[in-house]
Design a protein around this motif. Structure first.
Motif, PDB file in Angstrom:
ATOM      1  N   THR A 263      31.300  58.417  38.074  1.00 51.84           N
ATOM      2  CA  THR A 263      31.411  57.632  39.291  1.00 51.84           C
ATOM      3  C   THR A 263      32.240  56.401  39.047  1.00 51.84           C
ATOM      4  O   THR A 263      32.075  55.701  38.055  1.00 51.84           O
ATOM      5  CB  THR A 263      30.003  57.216  39.761  1.00 51.84           C
ATOM      6  N   ARG A 264      33.136  56.122  39.946  1.00 47.19           N
ATOM      7  CA  ARG A 264      34.038  54.991  39.759  1.00 47.19           C
ATOM      8  C   ARG A 264      33.346  53.688  40.109  1.00 47.19           C
ATOM      9  O   ARG A 264      32.361  53.633  40.812  1.00 47.19           O
ATOM     10  CB  ARG A 264      35.272  55.171  40.624  1.00 47.19           C
ATOM     11  N   GLY A 265      33.963  52.619  39.620  1.00 43.79           N
ATOM     12  CA  GLY A 265      33.446  51.304  39.930  1.00 43.79           C
ATOM     13  C   GLY A 265      32.580  50.724  38.835  1.00 43.79           C
ATOM     14  O   GLY A 265      32.128  49.601  38.944  1.00 43.79           O
ATOM     15  N   THR A 266      32.338  51.457  37.778  1.00 40.87           N
ATOM     16  CA  THR A 266      31.497  50.948  36.716  1.00 40.87           C
ATOM     17  C   THR A 266      32.253  50.704  35.432  1.00 40.87           C
ATOM     18  O   THR A 266      31.680  50.265  34.457  1.00 40.87           O
ATOM     19  CB  THR A 266      30.368  51.953  36.430  1.00 40.87           C
ATOM     20  N   GLY A 267      33.549  50.967  35.417  1.00 47.28           N
ATOM     21  CA  GLY A 267      34.315  50.802  34.190  1.00 47.28           C
ATOM     22  C   GLY A 267      34.825  49.399  34.027  1.00 47.28           C
ATOM     23  O   GLY A 267      34.684  48.527  34.886  1.00 47.28           O
ATOM     24  N   HIS A 268      35.467  49.157  32.898  1.00 41.57           N
ATOM     25  CA  HIS A 268      36.017  47.838  32.606  1.00 41.57           C
ATOM     26  C   HIS A 268      37.332  47.603  33.329  1.00 41.57           C
ATOM     27  O   HIS A 268      37.798  46.474  33.402  1.00 41.57           O
ATOM     28  CB  HIS A 268      36.218  47.692  31.091  1.00 41.57           C
ATOM     29  N   GLY A 269      37.971  48.672  33.870  1.00 41.54           N
ATOM     30  CA  GLY A 269      39.236  48.479  34.553  1.00 41.54           C
ATOM     31  C   GLY A 269      39.100  47.609  35.785  1.00 41.54           C
ATOM     32  O   GLY A 269      39.907  46.709  36.032  1.00 41.54           O
ATOM     33  N   LEU A 270      38.061  47.849  36.600  1.00 42.83           N
ATOM     34  CA  LEU A 270      37.854  47.038  37.799  1.00 42.83           C
ATOM     35  C   LEU A 270      37.539  45.593  37.444  1.00 42.83           C
ATOM     36  O   LEU A 270      37.958  44.664  38.137  1.00 42.83           O
ATOM     37  CB  LEU A 270      36.724  47.637  38.634  1.00 42.83           C
ATOM     38  N   VAL A 271      36.791  45.412  36.370  1.00 39.04           N
ATOM     39  CA  VAL A 271      36.498  44.045  35.935  1.00 39.04           C
ATOM     40  C   VAL A 271      37.781  43.319  35.565  1.00 39.04           C
ATOM     41  O   VAL A 271      38.007  42.153  35.935  1.00 39.04           O
ATOM     42  CB  VAL A 271      35.515  44.066  34.744  1.00 39.04           C
ATOM     43  N   GLY A 272      38.674  44.009  34.841  1.00 35.37           N
ATOM     44  CA  GLY A 272      39.945  43.400  34.476  1.00 35.37           C
ATOM     45  C   GLY A 272      40.790  43.081  35.695  1.00 35.37           C
ATOM     46  O   GLY A 272      41.452  42.034  35.757  1.00 35.37           O
ATOM     47  N   MET A 273      40.784  43.967  36.714  1.00 37.35           N
ATOM     48  CA  MET A 273      41.544  43.695  37.940  1.00 37.35           C
ATOM     49  C   MET A 273      41.033  42.446  38.642  1.00 37.35           C
ATOM     50  O   MET A 273      41.813  41.592  39.090  1.00 37.35           O
ATOM     51  CB  MET A 273      41.438  44.899  38.876  1.00 37.35           C
ATOM     52  N   ARG A 274      39.719  42.356  38.772  1.00 37.47           N
ATOM     53  CA  ARG A 274      39.149  41.173  39.439  1.00 37.47           C
ATOM     54  C   ARG A 274      39.457  39.896  38.672  1.00 37.47           C
ATOM     55  O   ARG A 274      39.714  38.845  39.263  1.00 37.47           O
ATOM     56  CB  ARG A 274      37.640  41.353  39.589  1.00 37.47           C
ATOM     57  N   GLU A 275      39.416  39.978  37.352  1.00 40.85           N
ATOM     58  CA  GLU A 275      39.727  38.799  36.549  1.00 40.85           C
ATOM     59  C   GLU A 275      41.171  38.363  36.759  1.00 40.85           C
ATOM     60  O   GLU A 275      41.467  37.178  36.897  1.00 40.85           O
ATOM     61  CB  GLU A 275      39.467  39.093  35.067  1.00 40.85           C
ATOM     62  N   ARG A 276      42.078  39.321  36.795  1.00 44.68           N
ATOM     63  CA  ARG A 276      43.499  38.986  36.964  1.00 44.68           C
ATOM     64  C   ARG A 276      43.755  38.362  38.340  1.00 44.68           C
ATOM     65  O   ARG A 276      44.422  37.331  38.459  1.00 44.68           O
ATOM     66  CB  ARG A 276      44.364  40.239  36.785  1.00 44.68           C
ATOM     67  N   ILE A 277      43.219  39.007  39.383  1.00 47.60           N
ATOM     68  CA  ILE A 277      43.455  38.491  40.726  1.00 47.60           C
ATOM     69  C   ILE A 277      42.736  37.159  40.923  1.00 47.60           C
ATOM     70  O   ILE A 277      43.276  36.225  41.542  1.00 47.60           O
ATOM     71  CB  ILE A 277      43.000  39.523  41.772  1.00 47.60           C
ATOM     72  N   GLY A 278      41.520  37.051  40.400  1.00 50.28           N
ATOM     73  CA  GLY A 278      40.804  35.796  40.527  1.00 50.28           C
ATOM     74  C   GLY A 278      41.474  34.652  39.800  1.00 50.28           C
ATOM     75  O   GLY A 278      41.402  33.489  40.219  1.00 50.28           O
ATOM     76  N   ALA A 279      42.169  34.960  38.687  1.00 50.45           N
ATOM     77  CA  ALA A 279      42.826  33.908  37.921  1.00 50.45           C
ATOM     78  C   ALA A 279      43.976  33.271  38.686  1.00 50.45           C
ATOM     79  O   ALA A 279      44.349  32.120  38.411  1.00 50.45           O
ATOM     80  CB  ALA A 279      43.329  34.468  36.594  1.00 50.45           C
ATOM     81  N   VAL A 280      44.573  33.990  39.635  1.00 48.70           N
ATOM     82  CA  VAL A 280      45.684  33.434  40.425  1.00 48.70           C
ATOM     83  C   VAL A 280      45.225  33.018  41.814  1.00 48.70           C
ATOM     84  O   VAL A 280      46.043  32.807  42.715  1.00 48.70           O
ATOM     85  CB  VAL A 280      46.835  34.454  40.521  1.00 48.70           C
ATOM     86  N   GLY A 281      43.901  32.945  42.012  1.00 47.63           N
ATOM     87  CA  GLY A 281      43.370  32.464  43.273  1.00 47.63           C
ATOM     88  C   GLY A 281      43.255  33.499  44.362  1.00 47.63           C
ATOM     89  O   GLY A 281      43.075  33.145  45.535  1.00 47.63           O
ATOM     90  N   GLY A 282      43.347  34.778  44.019  1.00 53.08           N
ATOM     91  CA  GLY A 282      43.269  35.826  45.019  1.00 53.08           C
ATOM     92  C   GLY A 282      41.913  36.495  45.066  1.00 53.08           C
ATOM     93  O   GLY A 282      40.957  36.086  44.377  1.00 53.08           O
ATOM     94  N   THR A 283      41.821  37.531  45.873  1.00 54.18           N
ATOM     95  CA  THR A 283      40.589  38.307  46.008  1.00 54.18           C
ATOM     96  C   THR A 283      40.907  39.783  45.869  1.00 54.18           C
ATOM     97  O   THR A 283      42.011  40.230  46.164  1.00 54.18           O
ATOM     98  CB  THR A 283      39.931  38.060  47.385  1.00 54.18           C
TER      99      THR A 283
END
Length: 433
Positions: free
Chosen positions: A371-391
């Motif tokens: 099932t998707r949504g539990t891997g580290h890839g989504l966490v990395g995406m959120r970290e990247r977007i959050g670091a530049v002030g996005g969502t």
């Protein structure tokens, strides 16, 4: 056993060791009749039944490593037959004890069985096989020598069994010591890495403070130069030179900071040889690459591209790249739509990537995916977007499939860009702004 498995410091193949033992004891049994003195015990002259028994008493060594118990039983039966048919002298007779190569071969087989077998098998050998062989030898012995034969054979075989178990225990202790040494070495290496990372973090904090101080100093000097630009051009020139020196020092410290934070794997490569970081302009190339991998992608871009910081562009590219990777991994060769929308009125960039989910059963040989949504890839995406002030928003689609929706803020352009005043300016910028 290590002595038997090595020669002149070099490891000898097990098959060579076993074949060597088989040939050695076969040769010893063959020459045994020639070694008996004329005044020795009367023995049967070797005839047609002697060669097969000699071979059966020694050749099973060649397969003892794979079949220890059957090989031991065959050798013992052949040795008992040789003694019962008077081809070999008994263990104990009128001439005293005679432990020839036949009995030595059986003792060696017991030794190897004790070394190579599990404790339960070894216990069965010493509790069942050894008494049975000793009693058989005693029954085949002549009158008056049965007790001596029984004790001699029992002591010989029990001693061989005990030496085998001792050798096995010694080998196990050595293996445990090697494992403990390897574990200790790994622990020391891990502690060393942890110490290095801790020291790197401390140095990084110190360099961060230095860089922050230099940047703050550059801001103050820039404000001061702006204020004296029209009143004292010489002083402003000196301040600009100081800002340049401070900037160069800051760049140097930043390089040191990156060197400290770089891992050992990264240090093996020359960063100057690495290609530049990808931007949003590289998305079409990325789309072509995933199309070549079998993904059906519909790409669209709307709006006028605006000035976006390099960090934001890199974050958007990596998020799209990770989303494509997840689609290929979990949905296979499915249909995907990527849209990039520049929204200057809302000062943002919207990126949306949706797939239709896995193809119907029978059209794809892709194995079931977690099932998707539990891997580290989504966490990395959120970290990247959050670091530049996005969502970032991710989730399944009602009709099947999956969507990744990222929104990145676009900085508004400066309506009054300032590149430095000229002596011909008639309306200088107020000081301090």
């Amino acid at each position: 056993m290590e002595l038997m498995d090595s020669f002149a410091g070099r490891r000898v193949p097990p098959a060579v060791i076993d074949a060597g033992l088989a040939l050695l004891f076969t040769a010893a049994c063959v020459v045994l009749p020639l070694a008996i003195p004329p005044d020795g015990p009367e023995l049967r002259v070797p005839d047609g039944g002697w060669p097969p028994l000699v071979l059966l008493s020694a050749l099973p060594f060649a397969v003892h490593r794979r079949f220890p118990v059957p090989a031991l039983l065959v050798m013992s039966a052949a040795a008992a037959a040789l003694q019962g048919l008077r081809y070999v002298p008994p263990l104990s007779g009128d001439g005293g004890m005679s432990i020839g190569p036949t009995y030595t071969a059986v003792a060696t087989g017991v030794f190897l069985t004790a070394v190579r077998c599990a404790p339960r098998t070894a216990t069965c050998v010493v509790s069942g096989f050894v008494p049975a062989v000793a009693v058989t030898e005693a029954v085949l012995a002549s009158d008056g020598h049965r007790v001596t034969t029984l004790l001699t054979d029992a002591v010989l075989l029990v001693a061989a069994w005990a030496l085998g178990r001792l050798a096995r225990a010694r080998t196990a202790i050595q293996n445990q010591a090697l494992e403990r040494a390897a574990a200790l070495e790994r622990e020391q290496a891990a502690n060393a890495r942890a110490a290095v990372m801790e020291e790197r973090a401390r140095i990084a904090r110190e360099l961060h403070d230095i860089v922050a101080h230099n940047v703050s100093l550059m801001v103050v000097q820039t404000i001061a130069a702006d204020r004296v630009q029209d009143r004292d051009r010489h002083k402003a020139h000196e301040l600009h030179g100081t800002i340049e020196e401070t900037g160069r020092a800051t760049v140097t410290e930043l390089r040191r900071l990156l060197d400290v934070l770089r891992t050992d794997e990264d240090a093996e490569t020359d960063p100057n040889r690495e290609p530049p970081q990808p931007t949003i302009g590289a998305l079409p190339t990325l789309v072509d690459s995933v199309r070549a991998a079998g993904l059906h992608v519909e790409f669209s871009s709307t709006g006028t591209p605006a000035g976006l910081p390099a960090g934001s562009q890199l974050a958007v590219y990596r998020v799209v790249q990770e989303a494509f990777t997840n689609t290929l991994k979990h949905a296979g060769h499915t249909r995907t739509a990527l849209s990039v929308a520049w929204e200057p009125d809302r000062q943002r960039l919207t990126v949306r990537l949706c797939d239709d989910g896995p193809p119907p059963e029978g059209r794809s040989a892709r194995p079931p995916a977690p099932t998707r949504g539990t891997g580290h890839g989504l966490v990395g995406m959120r970290e990247r977007i959050g670091a530049v002030g996005g969502t970032l928003h991710t989730g399944g689609r009602p009709g099947g499939g999956y969507c990744v929706h990222a929104v990145v803020p676009v900085p508004s352009p400066d309506p009054h860009p300032h590149e430095g005043h000229s002596p011909h300016d008639t309306h200088p910028r107020p000081a301090g702004r």
